[in-house]
Scaffold this motif. Sequence first.
Motif, PDB file in Angstrom:
ATOM      1  N   UNK A   1       1.044  -1.529  -0.185  1.00  0.00           N
ATOM      2  CA  UNK A   1       0.224  -0.169  -0.022  1.00  0.00           C
ATOM      3  C   UNK A   1       0.713   1.324  -0.198  1.00  0.00           C
ATOM      4  N   UNK A   2       0.265   2.641  -0.046  1.00  0.00           N
ATOM      5  CA  UNK A   2       0.317   3.741  -0.209  1.00  0.00           C
ATOM      6  C   UNK A   2       0.489   4.764   1.060  1.00  0.00           C
ATOM      7  N   UNK A   3       1.349   5.044   1.214  1.00  0.00           N
ATOM      8  CA  UNK A   3       1.366   6.543   2.211  1.00  0.00           C
ATOM      9  C   UNK A   3       1.689   7.396   1.444  1.00  0.00           C
TER      10      UNK A   3
ATOM     11  N   UNK B   1       4.830   0.798   0.954  1.00  0.00           N
ATOM     12  CA  UNK B   1       5.029   0.137   2.299  1.00  0.00           C
ATOM     13  C   UNK B   1       4.720  -1.264   0.853  1.00  0.00           C
TER      14      UNK B   1
END
Lengths: 197, 407, 325
Positions: free
Chosen positions: A59-61, A73
């Motif tokens: 996933x992205x943050x 991540x």
Amino acid sequence: MEPLAIADKLKKKFPDDVLDIVEARKQVGVILRRDHIVEICGWLHDDPDLLFDHLLGLCGVDYRPKGRGFEVVYNLYSIHNRHMIRLRADIPEDECWLDSVIPVWRGADWHERECYDLLGIEFRGHPDLRRILLPEDWQGHPLRKDYPLSPTKKTEWQGYEELKELSKALRVHGFQQESSNSKTAQHLVKEAGNGGT
Amino acid sequence: MAALEQRSMEIPIPAQEKELFALKMGPQHPATHGVLRLDLFLDGETIAICKPDVGYLHRGFEKIAENKSYAQFLPITDRLDYIGAMANNVGYCHAVETLLNIEVPERANYIRTIVAEMSRISGHLLWLATHALDIGAMTVFLYCFREREILLDLFEELCGARLTTSYTRLGGVRQDVSALFMDNLTKFTDDFPTKIADYETLIDTNRIWLKRTQNIGVISGKQAVQLGFTGPTLRGSGVDYDVRKHRPYCVYDRLDFQVPLGRKGDIYDRYLCRMEEFRQSVAIIKQCLEQLPPGPIVNDDAPDLIMPITPQRKVAADSIGSSGIIQLMEDRNIYMEGDVYVSTEAPKGELGFYFVSDGEGRPYRMHIRSPSFIHIGGIPAICEGEMVADVIACIGSLDVVLGECDR
Amino acid sequence: MAEINFTKLLVHLVVLVDVVLLHVAYATYFERKVIGHMQMRMGPTRVGPMGLLQPIADGIKLFFKEDIIPAAADRPLFYAAPIICLVAMLSCLAVLPFDPNHVLADLNIGLIFIFAMSSLASYGVVLAGWASNSKYSFLGGMRSMSQVISYEIAMGLSLVGVMMMTGSLNLGQIVAAQAASPFGIYAIPQFIGFFVFVVSMLAETNRVPFDLPEAETELVAGYCTEYSGIRFSLFFMAEYIGMIVMASIGTICFLGGWNGPFTVPYVPFFWFLLKIYAIMFFFFWVRATLPRYRYDQLMDLGWKFLIPLALANILLTGLMKTVLE
């Protein structure tokens, strides 16, 4: 292997790419430069001591309010060796791209599409990088921190506006037309009022 | 309006495949289990290309989570996999407790294990019912719903809701189990194994059932791991991965149960795995009922809206407009900066929550690793080369829920 | 003379069609009750005592529903398809002998006539699939066509044994010859033929486990996906009349027709109806029990198993007949 030992091993193998190692609640995250992510993942996947065969999630943050760029991540798990590690690829704000890890884990396909859809991070080498959860003509990427929580008329999705127009056009066939223009409606209201008293 | 039509008609067709018969299955179709759409390209009745399309039920849960306190997000987890809401509640609370380092009392952990296994049984019952109905066996459907009804009644007795339970709380569970609940659950665990035998007599030895499931939708263990499959779908291919055994949570490390594994990875093996999980879940519930210790059901220090409301808490709850709870929690200083990934074994597979916390009372970023999303991503690998009728059987054997997939 | 016959014929016709349509209506009720009890629920209970008026309520509802015709449909064919189905199935009824004195048209080729008509009904289904201009309907129509063609052969061959033993295609004579045979029914000496017949009977009428043309979980509703209201109910009636016709053929050719262990006074067709009900019950029982075959497996079963079996049965019957004579 202990997570910290894995992180050390990773740092020894790719000393230039590992930016930092952070630990929280007995879980270890390795912050990486994004340039050699596919190589690093491939090594983690194939090394006989590590064998990270399972991509738990990707996933992205959006860290821009914290003064950094984005992060992608990777939560990795080895079913064979039963250990876990987290990779965090650092992505600068202005060059929002990363190499795709589909060659390493086939299952990364939809994760990367989702990440692209919701955060606008481009995955280079992805065979079919389209929006997945949102409509194809959606504007913007909702999980970015600067995305508005409630849309104005201008930023509203066009498809919804069209749908509203359509429903207005179809209203002639509905019940509203009948009840509003006829006297019977008023009559009925009156009657109901009498019945109530 | 023209744009709307054009958009819905658009299926990207590979240039050389123009000869194929394009069939759009869903989102309104009786057997796609919700609003899944499959763009199928058929060669005769054989699937040449299969492209799943999801997102019709996207509600932006991850964005919602960023704007709510940890406790406030709990009811929304019910809406993930709405068939096994209890398992989601347990998974979410376990993840938040790991992040905030909250202790859970012994008794609450046992109760959580019980409800999680109950939701596994009820989820698998719904799977068996619809899977059998998809293949055409109609009676199994109603038999399964008969037992599922008992479980839902038990949930109602426990927390007042049948589907959207929101039963767990940060640091425990909301209400203690009642004597009636215990009695009925004991009765259910005694009766249920005979009911499983009933289902098996109906379909297990049926020649048509075997023909429709054996050697169809085969996926090898290696492929399944590559695609990121988890849960019974992965174990059907013979890979021994169960979060309950690998990273035990609640009280699973103290219980004696087996993890059933398949051999070939076809629809039938996945079916057998889930059928065996019924029995293992019953065994787990029985052990929990025997071992259930007395004691508190919730950690008194846990920051939550939990009953009974102490006067001090009540004041805090009333001032919710200015994030009173968050204020209360911040006073205790239990927040940390950093990120965790915690997962539990939900009925459908591994349900993981990835939290990034920046020290505030709400997650900076939350990612839900939903098994259904990943399983649907694997549908093309399973279906291509099979026939139209098998697509339905394959989707059924993956046991997907679109609420969880689209989030 | 001709005048009187005509009136008599008309009365006979009207009574026959009415009785059969009533049976169709109550077959749905019977089915819902039977399957309901097999699945531990009640079936219809609300409309009338024990839900007995349910079929009538359903009929009224279907009759008054909006008749939706897709914009892209081929209208003339779309209108014609259900009627072709229903007419073909209704005309089968003409040659069925319900008791020695009640047969509308005592044809010498009764059996062949029924085959011809039931094949014609599949035209209606194919046309419906084609005219709807919908992909699900189209696939359903195609499946139905190939299924009917394959199983027609198996069914025809399974009845050849009966024809050989009787030496006639007239249904009345088949029953009469059966009564004179040692067992009284052909289901015992012709057990292979009977088995093949029962399986192909299920396939011919598109019933579970061979309900692929309207497999609801794959093809939504198959060929009748786009039909609604009265047109849908015509298809529905055709299907149930088809079931009754098939049950009648089974009764006539294998179960001894109107003959029974004893004669019931005043009700000459008592045994005939009882046997039909038994076969209908069998239809419902199978529906509640079995899953659905896959398209290619269905074809395998038809061509590789049933047809060779039926051919072997013909050979066996021929041999037995020669040896016994």
